[in-house]
Design a protein around this motif. Structure first.
Motif, mmCIF file in Angstrom:
data_model
loop_
_atom_site.group_PDB
_atom_site.id
_atom_site.type_symbol
_atom_site.label_atom_id
_atom_site.label_comp_id
_atom_site.label_asym_id
_atom_site.label_seq_id
_atom_site.Cartn_x
_atom_site.Cartn_y
_atom_site.Cartn_z
ATOM 1 N N GLU A 88 10.551 -5.993 -4.311
ATOM 2 C CA GLU A 88 9.774 -5.855 -3.089
ATOM 3 C C GLU A 88 9.606 -4.372 -2.773
ATOM 4 O O GLU A 88 10.399 -3.530 -3.218
ATOM 5 N N SER A 89 8.585 -4.058 -2.002
ATOM 6 C CA SER A 89 8.368 -2.682 -1.576
ATOM 7 C C SER A 89 9.523 -2.224 -0.687
ATOM 8 O O SER A 89 10.003 -2.965 0.170
ATOM 9 N N ILE A 90 9.940 -0.972 -0.872
ATOM 10 C CA ILE A 90 10.995 -0.444 -0.006
ATOM 11 C C ILE A 90 10.477 -0.222 1.409
ATOM 12 O O ILE A 90 11.272 -0.018 2.338
ATOM 13 N N TYR A 91 9.162 -0.276 1.579
ATOM 14 C CA TYR A 91 8.580 -0.060 2.903
ATOM 15 C C TYR A 91 8.420 -1.359 3.690
ATOM 16 O O TYR A 91 7.806 -1.363 4.756
ATOM 17 N N TYR A 92 8.990 -2.424 3.169
ATOM 18 C CA TYR A 92 8.907 -3.696 3.881
ATOM 19 C C TYR A 92 9.775 -3.677 5.136
ATOM 20 O O TYR A 92 9.546 -4.408 6.082
ATOM 21 N N MET A 93 10.805 -2.827 5.134
ATOM 22 C CA MET A 93 11.704 -2.671 6.273
ATOM 23 C C MET A 93 11.833 -1.192 6.597
ATOM 24 O O MET A 93 11.572 -0.347 5.734
ATOM 25 N N PRO A 94 12.235 -0.838 7.815
ATOM 26 C CA PRO A 94 12.425 0.584 8.156
ATOM 27 C C PRO A 94 13.583 1.184 7.381
ATOM 28 O O PRO A 94 14.699 0.669 7.418
ATOM 29 N N ILE A 95 13.326 2.263 6.668
ATOM 30 C CA ILE A 95 14.344 2.886 5.825
ATOM 31 C C ILE A 95 15.278 3.728 6.682
ATOM 32 O O ILE A 95 14.867 4.532 7.513
ATOM 33 N N TYR A 96 16.583 3.524 6.465
ATOM 34 C CA TYR A 96 17.590 4.349 7.119
ATOM 35 C C TYR A 96 17.885 5.597 6.283
ATOM 36 O O TYR A 96 17.953 6.705 6.788
ATOM 37 N N GLY A 97 18.060 5.405 4.987
ATOM 38 C CA GLY A 97 18.359 6.510 4.079
ATOM 39 C C GLY A 97 18.760 5.979 2.729
ATOM 40 O O GLY A 97 18.807 4.775 2.504
ATOM 41 N N SER A 98 19.076 6.882 1.804
ATOM 42 C CA SER A 98 19.384 6.483 0.423
ATOM 43 C C SER A 98 20.540 7.302 -0.110
ATOM 44 O O SER A 98 20.793 8.422 0.347
ATOM 45 N N VAL A 99 21.243 6.724 -1.103
ATOM 46 C CA VAL A 99 22.335 7.456 -1.755
ATOM 47 C C VAL A 99 22.243 7.241 -3.270
ATOM 48 O O VAL A 99 21.700 6.248 -3.736
ATOM 49 N N ARG A 100 22.796 8.204 -3.995
ATOM 50 C CA ARG A 100 22.933 8.102 -5.447
ATOM 51 C C ARG A 100 24.415 7.886 -5.712
ATOM 52 O O ARG A 100 25.231 8.801 -5.556
ATOM 53 N N PRO A 101 24.821 6.673 -6.120
ATOM 54 C CA PRO A 101 26.249 6.326 -6.171
ATOM 55 C C PRO A 101 27.063 7.100 -7.188
ATOM 56 O O PRO A 101 28.274 7.246 -7.021
ATOM 57 N N ARG B 224 0.841 -1.204 0.000
ATOM 58 C CA ARG B 224 0.000 0.000 0.000
ATOM 59 C C ARG B 224 0.875 1.254 0.000
ATOM 60 O O ARG B 224 0.616 2.201 -0.763
ATOM 61 N N LEU B 225 1.897 1.271 0.826
ATOM 62 C CA LEU B 225 2.789 2.424 0.885
ATOM 63 C C LEU B 225 3.558 2.601 -0.425
ATOM 64 O O LEU B 225 3.781 3.726 -0.881
ATOM 65 N N ALA B 226 3.943 1.475 -1.045
ATOM 66 C CA ALA B 226 4.639 1.556 -2.332
ATOM 67 C C ALA B 226 3.716 2.123 -3.406
ATOM 68 O O ALA B 226 4.144 2.928 -4.246
ATOM 69 N N ALA B 227 2.448 1.716 -3.373
ATOM 70 C CA ALA B 227 1.486 2.226 -4.350
ATOM 71 C C ALA B 227 1.285 3.729 -4.180
ATOM 72 O O ALA B 227 1.165 4.471 -5.165
ATOM 73 N N GLU B 228 1.253 4.195 -2.933
ATOM 74 C CA GLU B 228 1.123 5.627 -2.687
ATOM 75 C C GLU B 228 2.326 6.383 -3.248
ATOM 76 O O GLU B 228 2.186 7.454 -3.841
ATOM 77 N N LYS B 229 3.518 5.806 -3.070
ATOM 78 C CA LYS B 229 4.709 6.461 -3.606
ATOM 79 C C LYS B 229 4.690 6.450 -5.125
ATOM 80 O O LYS B 229 5.109 7.423 -5.767
ATOM 81 N N ALA B 230 4.215 5.363 -5.714
ATOM 82 C CA ALA B 230 4.130 5.293 -7.177
ATOM 83 C C ALA B 230 3.204 6.384 -7.706
ATOM 84 O O ALA B 230 3.499 7.035 -8.719
ATOM 85 N N GLU B 231 2.086 6.606 -7.029
ATOM 86 C CA GLU B 231 1.162 7.661 -7.437
ATOM 87 C C GLU B 231 1.818 9.035 -7.316
ATOM 88 O O GLU B 231 1.659 9.894 -8.185
ATOM 89 N N ALA B 232 2.573 9.228 -6.225
ATOM 90 C CA ALA B 232 3.245 10.511 -6.026
ATOM 91 C C ALA B 232 4.296 10.747 -7.114
ATOM 92 O O ALA B 232 4.443 11.867 -7.619
ATOM 93 N N GLY C 246 8.122 2.928 -5.706
ATOM 94 C CA GLY C 246 8.194 2.472 -4.324
ATOM 95 C C GLY C 246 8.742 1.068 -4.161
ATOM 96 O O GLY C 246 8.590 0.477 -3.091
ATOM 97 N N LYS C 247 9.401 0.539 -5.186
ATOM 98 C CA LYS C 247 9.903 -0.838 -5.125
ATOM 99 C C LYS C 247 11.411 -0.889 -5.324
ATOM 100 O O LYS C 247 12.032 0.061 -5.812
ATOM 101 N N MET C 248 11.972 -2.028 -4.962
ATOM 102 C CA MET C 248 13.409 -2.257 -5.104
ATOM 103 C C MET C 248 13.649 -3.700 -5.512
ATOM 104 O O MET C 248 12.779 -4.563 -5.399
ATOM 105 N N ILE C 249 14.875 -3.951 -5.978
ATOM 106 C CA ILE C 249 15.372 -5.317 -6.157
ATOM 107 C C ILE C 249 16.430 -5.524 -5.085
ATOM 108 O O ILE C 249 17.331 -4.696 -4.933
ATOM 109 N N HIS C 250 16.314 -6.611 -4.342
ATOM 110 C CA HIS C 250 17.295 -6.871 -3.280
ATOM 111 C C HIS C 250 17.414 -8.364 -3.027
ATOM 112 O O HIS C 250 16.590 -9.164 -3.470
ATOM 113 N N ALA C 251 18.473 -8.722 -2.307
ATOM 114 C CA ALA C 251 18.678 -10.096 -1.843
ATOM 115 C C ALA C 251 18.341 -10.092 -0.353
ATOM 116 O O ALA C 251 19.118 -9.588 0.459
ATOM 117 N N PRO C 252 17.157 -10.600 0.016
ATOM 118 C CA PRO C 252 16.662 -10.388 1.386
ATOM 119 C C PRO C 252 17.466 -11.055 2.500
ATOM 120 O O PRO C 252 18.079 -10.368 3.311
#
Length: 389
Positions: A375-388, A233-241, A360-366
């Motif tokens: 998976e939704s990035i909101y599946y876990m508590p987000i610490y922060g993000s970087v642009r490499p 649900r949170l990912a869908a809200e971000k997708a709309e935004a 609102g989604k990511m690819i990761h190795a859980p």
């Protein structure tokens, strides 16, 4: 994947959590069916027979298992760090040993040259200063006796000087190699400790799950479905935004074209980043379905930071090995400003990372027992993000 608190200071700068803490996957639940069930008649929160401690509730088990996976995740990053240090130190030691062998060879050649002078002097029935130096216990002490050096020819003096320099260099090389070997032993010990910690935490999680009854496992599965639904649900809200922001940007660009008759489009930096991100996402999508293996960097399996490192390498960008190092690379980005290709980090101990793909989604190795997936990035508590890049 999840983890425990690592013994290190938090990276500079402050990230804020942007999402509720959710974790624990259905893959872990699936593995429970392979384990023996115990306490079939026990009811959560009820005292044990004989007045023992109360059984933990399903929610308590879920929280504990999540915590154990986070601790295992942190231990995995510690393992990755120790392994990288061990590999680097081993290469250094190998190089030193090769250099020491070369110095030893040069030293032997100088010794043979001095021996030739000594033999010539012996044949002349006189034990000259070269022979005395060669057979002395301390060539350096003997060399300090300048009045004896003055009796040698220039060639002999050069040979002795070379011998002394090579002898000192060889001694220093041996001492440095010894220090490096000690450092290698320390790194190897840290590697073993981290490996044991990962295995212990995962074992504790498996034992907790194994004690659940069939009814408790069903309840746990339902809690997991609720978590996944909330994350979606949170990912869908971000997708709309994001879609709304895109429409607004396109409208602004259209207005600028009409007013200024200038071509629109992103800046050169944005275009370059988008091109790199496209390669990153293409690589990451090709890994979907491959198993999570802690400490793995591909190509058949990955852990979380191993996947992000490999994906960005496909775009020509070298990232460091651990999440703790990767979070310091590039430019920090707010969650609302994420672009495909950005790295999203999770938990206060920065023990997990994924690659943002948009909406609102990511690819990761859980984590162990799962595979690389979206998976939704909101599946876990987000610490922060970087642009490499």
């Amino acid at each position: 994947m999840a983890s425990h608190r690592k013994p290190r200071s938090r990276p500079s700068g402050t990230f804020r959590s942007h999402s509720p803490a959710v974790g624990f996957t259905t893959a872990a639940l699936a593995s429970v069916t392979l384990l023996s069930t115990q306490n079939a008649g026990a009811t959560p929160s009820e005292p044990r027979p004989g007045g023992g401690a109360a059984q933990p509730t399903v929610e308590e088990v879920q929280k504990k298992v999540d915590d154990l996976y986070r601790q295992a995740g942190t231990a995995t990053q510690q393992y990755n760090k120790a392994k990288e240090a061990t590999d680097r130190q081993r290469r250094k030691v190998d190089g030193m040993l090769d250099e020491a062998a070369k110095r030893t060879q040069a030293l032997n050649e100088s010794r043979r040259a001095l021996g030739a002078y000594a033999a010539a002097q012996y044949r002349s029935r006189a034990l000259g200063p070269t022979a005395a130096l060669l057979f002395s216990d301390s060539p350096q002490t003997y060399a300090d006796q300048q009045h004896l050096l003055a009796r040698l020819s220039g060639r002999q003096q050069q040979e002795i000087t070379d011998y002394q320099e090579q002898q000192a260099a060889a001694a220093e090389q041996r001492a440095e190699a010894t220090r490096s070997l000690e450092s290698l032993s320390t790194s190897q010990a840290e590697l073993r400790t981290a490996k044991q910690t990962v295995q212990r935490k995962l074992g504790e999680a498996r034992r907790l799950l194994a004690r659940l009854t069939a009814e408790e496992r069903a309840r746990l599965a339902e809690l997991e479905r609720q978590r996944e639904a909330e994350a979606r649900r949170l990912a869908a809200e971000k997708a709309e935004a994001e879609a709304r922001r895109l429409r607004e940007r396109q409208q602004q660009e259209q207005e600028q074209r009409e007013q200024q008759e200038q071509p629109s489009g992103g800046t050169g930096a944005q275009t370059d980043y988008a091109a790199k991100a496209e390669k990153v996402l293409a690589f990451a999508r090709a890994q979907i379905g491959k198993p999570y293996v802690w400490g793995a960097t591909g190509p058949s399996s990955y852990d979380c930071s191993g996947l992000t490192q490999a994906a960005w390498k496909a775009a020509g960008v070298d990232l460091p090995r651990t999440t703790w190092e990767q979070v310091e690379v590039g430019r920090r980005i707010a969650t609302e400003d994420l672009l495909p290709g950005d790295l999203v980090f999770f938990y206060d101990d920065i023990s997990h990372v994924g690659i943002y793909i948009g909406d609102g989604k990511m690819i990761h190795a859980p984590k162990p027992g799962t595979t690389v997936r979206e998976e939704s990035i909101y599946y876990m508590p987000i610490y922060g993000s970087v642009r490499p890049a």
